[in-house]
Scaffold this motif. Structure first.
Motif, PDB file in Angstrom:
ATOM      1  N   PHE A 314       0.833  -1.195   0.000  1.00 52.71           N
ATOM      2  CA  PHE A 314       0.000   0.000   0.000  1.00 52.71           C
ATOM      3  C   PHE A 314       0.874   1.253   0.000  1.00 52.71           C
ATOM      4  CE2 PHE A 314      -2.542   3.351   2.049  1.00 52.71           C
ATOM      5  CZ  PHE A 314      -3.627   3.360   1.174  1.00 52.71           C
ATOM      6  N   GLU A 315       1.983   1.206   0.715  1.00 53.55           N
ATOM      7  CA  GLU A 315       2.847   2.378   0.826  1.00 53.55           C
ATOM      8  C   GLU A 315       3.445   2.760  -0.521  1.00 53.55           C
ATOM      9  OE1 GLU A 315       1.791   0.859   4.535  1.00 53.55           O
ATOM     10  OE2 GLU A 315       2.821  -0.254   2.912  1.00 53.55           O
ATOM     11  N   THR A 316       3.863   1.780  -1.312  1.00 57.13           N
ATOM     12  CA  THR A 316       4.442   2.115  -2.620  1.00 57.13           C
ATOM     13  C   THR A 316       3.355   2.486  -3.620  1.00 57.13           C
ATOM     14  OG1 THR A 316       4.428  -0.217  -3.324  1.00 57.13           O
ATOM     15  CG2 THR A 316       6.415   0.617  -2.237  1.00 57.13           C
ATOM     16  N   GLY A 317       2.226   1.754  -3.592  1.00 56.34           N
ATOM     17  CA  GLY A 317       1.158   2.026  -4.551  1.00 56.34           C
ATOM     18  C   GLY A 317       0.489   3.363  -4.327  1.00 56.34           C
ATOM     19  N   ILE A 318       0.261   3.739  -3.079  1.00 45.17           N
ATOM     20  CA  ILE A 318      -0.450   4.989  -2.820  1.00 45.17           C
ATOM     21  C   ILE A 318       0.427   6.186  -3.159  1.00 45.17           C
ATOM     22  CG2 ILE A 318       0.192   5.307  -0.387  1.00 45.17           C
ATOM     23  CD1 ILE A 318      -3.298   5.843  -1.958  1.00 45.17           C
ATOM     24  N   ARG A 319       1.719   6.073  -2.963  1.00 46.84           N
ATOM     25  CA  ARG A 319       2.608   7.178  -3.347  1.00 46.84           C
ATOM     26  C   ARG A 319       2.628   7.341  -4.870  1.00 46.84           C
ATOM     27  NH1 ARG A 319       6.393  10.618  -1.196  1.00 46.84           N
ATOM     28  NH2 ARG A 319       5.796   9.917   0.882  1.00 46.84           N
ATOM     29  N   LYS A 320       2.673   6.236  -5.606  1.00 44.14           N
ATOM     30  CA  LYS A 320       2.595   6.319  -7.071  1.00 44.14           C
ATOM     31  C   LYS A 320       1.286   6.962  -7.508  1.00 44.14           C
ATOM     32  CE  LYS A 320       5.396   2.262  -8.351  1.00 44.14           C
ATOM     33  NZ  LYS A 320       5.357   0.953  -9.049  1.00 44.14           N
ATOM     34  N   THR A 321       0.205   6.620  -6.804  1.00 50.26           N
ATOM     35  CA  THR A 321      -1.112   7.140  -7.153  1.00 50.26           C
ATOM     36  C   THR A 321      -1.186   8.647  -6.943  1.00 50.26           C
ATOM     37  OG1 THR A 321      -2.136   5.027  -6.592  1.00 50.26           O
ATOM     38  CG2 THR A 321      -3.571   6.964  -6.624  1.00 50.26           C
ATOM     39  N   VAL A 322      -0.748   9.125  -5.785  1.00 51.92           N
ATOM     40  CA  VAL A 322      -0.768  10.568  -5.515  1.00 51.92           C
ATOM     41  C   VAL A 322       0.093  11.299  -6.531  1.00 51.92           C
ATOM     42  CG1 VAL A 322      -0.155  12.361  -3.849  1.00 51.92           C
ATOM     43  CG2 VAL A 322      -1.251  10.250  -3.066  1.00 51.92           C
ATOM     44  N   ARG A 323       1.252  10.742  -6.835  1.00 43.79           N
ATOM     45  CA  ARG A 323       2.147  11.381  -7.808  1.00 43.79           C
ATOM     46  C   ARG A 323       1.474  11.506  -9.169  1.00 43.79           C
ATOM     47  NH1 ARG A 323       5.983  14.689  -7.024  1.00 43.79           N
ATOM     48  NH2 ARG A 323       4.475  15.808  -8.306  1.00 43.79           N
ATOM     49  N   TRP A 324       0.718  10.453  -9.570  1.00 43.57           N
ATOM     50  CA  TRP A 324       0.039  10.490 -10.864  1.00 43.57           C
ATOM     51  C   TRP A 324      -1.002  11.604 -10.889  1.00 43.57           C
ATOM     52  CZ3 TRP A 324      -4.693  10.306 -13.182  1.00 43.57           C
ATOM     53  CH2 TRP A 324      -4.722  10.075 -14.567  1.00 43.57           C
ATOM     54  N   TYR A 325      -1.789  11.736  -9.839  1.00 44.92           N
ATOM     55  CA  TYR A 325      -2.819  12.778  -9.824  1.00 44.92           C
ATOM     56  C   TYR A 325      -2.212  14.175  -9.774  1.00 44.92           C
ATOM     57  CZ  TYR A 325      -6.600   9.438  -9.597  1.00 44.92           C
ATOM     58  OH  TYR A 325      -7.493   8.439  -9.913  1.00 44.92           O
ATOM     59  N   LEU A 326      -1.105  14.325  -9.075  1.00 47.58           N
ATOM     60  CA  LEU A 326      -0.431  15.622  -9.070  1.00 47.58           C
ATOM     61  C   LEU A 326       0.097  15.974 -10.466  1.00 47.58           C
ATOM     62  CD1 LEU A 326       1.593  15.436  -5.723  1.00 47.58           C
ATOM     63  CD2 LEU A 326      -0.365  16.926  -6.228  1.00 47.58           C
ATOM     64  N   ASP A 327       0.554  14.966 -11.190  1.00 50.71           N
ATOM     65  CA  ASP A 327       1.105  15.191 -12.530  1.00 50.71           C
ATOM     66  C   ASP A 327       0.038  15.283 -13.611  1.00 50.71           C
ATOM     67  OD1 ASP A 327       3.631  15.150 -11.444  1.00 50.71           O
ATOM     68  OD2 ASP A 327       4.048  13.063 -11.998  1.00 50.71           O
ATOM     69  N   HIS A 328      -1.219  14.953 -13.276  1.00 48.33           N
ATOM     70  CA  HIS A 328      -2.297  14.915 -14.269  1.00 48.33           C
ATOM     71  C   HIS A 328      -3.525  15.679 -13.774  1.00 48.33           C
ATOM     72  CE1 HIS A 328       0.249  11.498 -15.448  1.00 48.33           C
ATOM     73  NE2 HIS A 328      -0.187  11.706 -16.665  1.00 48.33           N
ATOM     74  N   GLN A 329      -3.307  16.875 -13.235  1.00 52.14           N
ATOM     75  CA  GLN A 329      -4.431  17.646 -12.711  1.00 52.14           C
ATOM     76  C   GLN A 329      -5.369  18.117 -13.821  1.00 52.14           C
ATOM     77  OE1 GLN A 329      -3.673  20.304  -9.285  1.00 52.14           O
ATOM     78  NE2 GLN A 329      -1.557  19.564  -9.345  1.00 52.14           N
ATOM     79  N   ASP A 330      -4.858  18.255 -15.041  1.00 50.58           N
ATOM     80  CA  ASP A 330      -5.738  18.608 -16.164  1.00 50.58           C
ATOM     81  C   ASP A 330      -6.738  17.486 -16.434  1.00 50.58           C
ATOM     82  OD1 ASP A 330      -4.482  21.005 -16.441  1.00 50.58           O
ATOM     83  OD2 ASP A 330      -3.254  20.411 -18.162  1.00 50.58           O
ATOM     84  N   TRP A 331      -6.306  16.244 -16.278  1.00 49.99           N
ATOM     85  CA  TRP A 331      -7.207  15.094 -16.458  1.00 49.99           C
ATOM     86  C   TRP A 331      -8.369  15.189 -15.477  1.00 49.99           C
ATOM     87  CZ3 TRP A 331      -8.917  11.160 -13.321  1.00 49.99           C
ATOM     88  CH2 TRP A 331      -9.467  10.033 -13.938  1.00 49.99           C
ATOM     89  N   VAL A 332      -8.069  15.501 -14.227  1.00 52.03           N
ATOM     90  CA  VAL A 332      -9.117  15.625 -13.212  1.00 52.03           C
ATOM     91  C   VAL A 332     -10.047  16.780 -13.547  1.00 52.03           C
ATOM     92  CG1 VAL A 332      -9.594  16.004 -10.764  1.00 52.03           C
ATOM     93  CG2 VAL A 332      -7.623  14.607 -11.444  1.00 52.03           C
ATOM     94  N   LYS A 333      -9.495  17.914 -13.920  1.00 52.57           N
ATOM     95  CA  LYS A 333     -10.326  19.090 -14.217  1.00 52.57           C
ATOM     96  C   LYS A 333     -11.250  18.827 -15.398  1.00 52.57           C
ATOM     97  CE  LYS A 333      -8.456  21.528 -10.958  1.00 52.57           C
ATOM     98  NZ  LYS A 333      -9.222  21.705  -9.695  1.00 52.57           N
ATOM     99  N   ASP A 334     -10.781  18.075 -16.382  1.00 50.59           N
ATOM    100  CA  ASP A 334     -11.624  17.751 -17.534  1.00 50.59           C
ATOM    101  C   ASP A 334     -12.829  16.921 -17.125  1.00 50.59           C
ATOM    102  OD1 ASP A 334      -9.983  19.113 -19.268  1.00 50.59           O
ATOM    103  OD2 ASP A 334      -8.920  17.330 -19.983  1.00 50.59           O
ATOM    104  N   ILE A 335     -12.663  16.067 -16.120  1.00 43.54           N
ATOM    105  CA  ILE A 335     -13.746  15.198 -15.670  1.00 43.54           C
ATOM    106  C   ILE A 335     -14.737  15.942 -14.787  1.00 43.54           C
ATOM    107  CG2 ILE A 335     -14.224  13.263 -14.098  1.00 43.54           C
ATOM    108  CD1 ILE A 335     -11.826  11.859 -15.296  1.00 43.54           C
ATOM    109  N   GLN A 336     -14.234  16.924 -14.036  1.00 40.51           N
ATOM    110  CA  GLN A 336     -15.082  17.617 -13.068  1.00 40.51           C
ATOM    111  C   GLN A 336     -16.012  18.606 -13.766  1.00 40.51           C
ATOM    112  OE1 GLN A 336     -11.825  18.961 -10.555  1.00 40.51           O
ATOM    113  NE2 GLN A 336     -12.531  17.626  -8.902  1.00 40.51           N
ATOM    114  N   SER A 337     -16.926  18.039 -14.548  1.00 44.72           N
ATOM    115  CA  SER A 337     -17.901  18.841 -15.288  1.00 44.72           C
ATOM    116  C   SER A 337     -19.060  19.202 -14.373  1.00 44.72           C
ATOM    117  CB  SER A 337     -18.430  18.022 -16.466  1.00 44.72           C
ATOM    118  OG  SER A 337     -19.138  16.891 -15.990  1.00 44.72           O
TER     119      SER A 337
END
Length: 359
Positions: A314-337
């Motif tokens: 969990f420790e390695t996977g969750i850090r990878k996950t947070v890093r991905w969302y920080l690096d892809h904030q445009d992806w999140v904004k596109d979804i938040q319609s």
């Protein structure tokens, strides 16, 4: 080639990307593109000749049959499903339509398709059904983890609809001889998860300075499985699983929801520090109806029979996950319609605050 249903959603898209990164076998990807389907998830294979995307409904038997006749896949990997418990409470009919009727439609199309194949192709065809640990119901703190022999006891419209689909898959193997495989997985997390689920919702709200809503006292326990590990498990089940068998797929990572949220806050404090700790944004809200207290997967069967075990803690996977969302904030904004924001307000906006375990 293989036919993947729901391959523009969270787990399905990760599976398609991992599949095409690890082998050259083509994929026909059938997805209805509901709110959770996102072609942006598949941007990396947009121009890949091995990937054919078809927008369509698994309930459309004529469409599914035509795809099977045209492409003659050696397997169907069935991800397509309505999967959010909260949405199933508000609109259970959608879950019956997709999860029960849709799976039935696919099974019927697959049964007819296999009957038309030469004997050599019949013998290798597989129908792999992706399901959930929620079909087993809720565990008490000291109870043993779910094994494949645990009796079903679903407690939400979502889990009941998935239990029904599991039973249909089992019946089509025992009655018609269809070579089915079922994987019951624990809570997935990782890149490209629609931000109504716990982990991406908490990350998005934290970064936006919004309250981070935690149900009840935050003590509900889940087993967390990194999506890349789940994709590897599905590939292994498809490769070597015994027809008619079920395999529980878990991460060996039991965490309370509050532990998960605290971990996210601490990682964000390190990677994207704000003026104060993100923990100050945690808010405890009224629990959802029928909220199962604990899930836990016993994944020894798939390790014993197929040699699969998760690579990520969990420790390695969750850090990878947070890093991905920080690096892809445009992806999140596109979804938040507007539709997404309306849903979040509907589900969380009217829930009263409650006393929690402390942030």
């Amino acid at each position: 080639m293989i036919l993947v249903t729901g391959g523009a959603g969270f787990i399905g898209a990760n599976f398609v990307l991992d599949w095409l990164a690890s082998c050259d076998e083509p994929v026909v990807n059938l997805d209805k593109l509901t709110y959770a389907g996102n072609l942006g998830n598949l941007a990396a294979v947009r121009n890949d000749a091995r990937h054919l995307f078809v927008q369509g409904d698994i309930c459309d038997g004529g469409l599914v049959s035509s795809l099977l006749d045209r492409h003659r896949p050696r397997a169907i990997v069935h991800f397509a499903a309505e999967s959010h418990v909260d949405r199933s409470i508000h609109a259970p009919e959608d879950f019956i339509a997709t999860n029960v009727n849709g799976t039935f439609s696919l099974l019927e199309a697959a049964r007819a398709h296999v009957s038309r194949l030469p004997s050599g192709e019949q013998s290798v065809f597989r129908f792999l059904h992706v399901s959930t640990d929620e079909v087993y119901g809720s565990l008490n703190p000291g109870d043993p983890a779910f094994t494949e022999n645990k009796a079903y006891a679903p407690n939400s419209p979502y889990s009941a609809s998935k239990a029904a689909s599991d039973h249909l898959v089992r019946a089509y193997h025992h009655t018609y001889g269809l070579a089915t495989l079922t994987g019951n997985c624990s809570n997935n997390y990782g890149p490209r998860q629609f931000p109504e689920k716990l982990i991406p919702l908490m990350i998005a709200n934290a970064l936006d300075g919004k309250p981070m809503p935690v149900y009840g006292d935050g003590g509900n326990v889940r087993d967390w499985l990194y999506v890349g590990d789940h994709c590897a498990a599905i590939r292994r089940v498809l490769e070597a699983g015994r027809p008619g068998e079920t395999y529980n797929i878990g991460g060996w990572n039991e965490k309370t929801n509050l532990e998960v949220v605290h971990t996210l806050c601490d990682i964000l404090d390190s990677l994207a520090p704000a003026q104060e700790s993100y923990r100050r944004q945690i808010r405890f809200v009224q629990d959802r109806p029928g909220h199962d207290r604990r899930y836990a997967i016993d994944a020894r069967k798939i390790e014993r029979e197929l040699g699969w075990r998760p690579a990520e803690s969990f420790e390695t996977g969750i850090r990878k996950t947070v890093r991905w969302y920080l690096d892809h904030q445009d992806w999140v904004k596109d979804i938040q319609s507007g539709a997404y924001l309306q849903w979040v307000e509907k589900n969380y906006g009217e829930r009263p605050a409650v006393a929690g375990a402390g942030a």
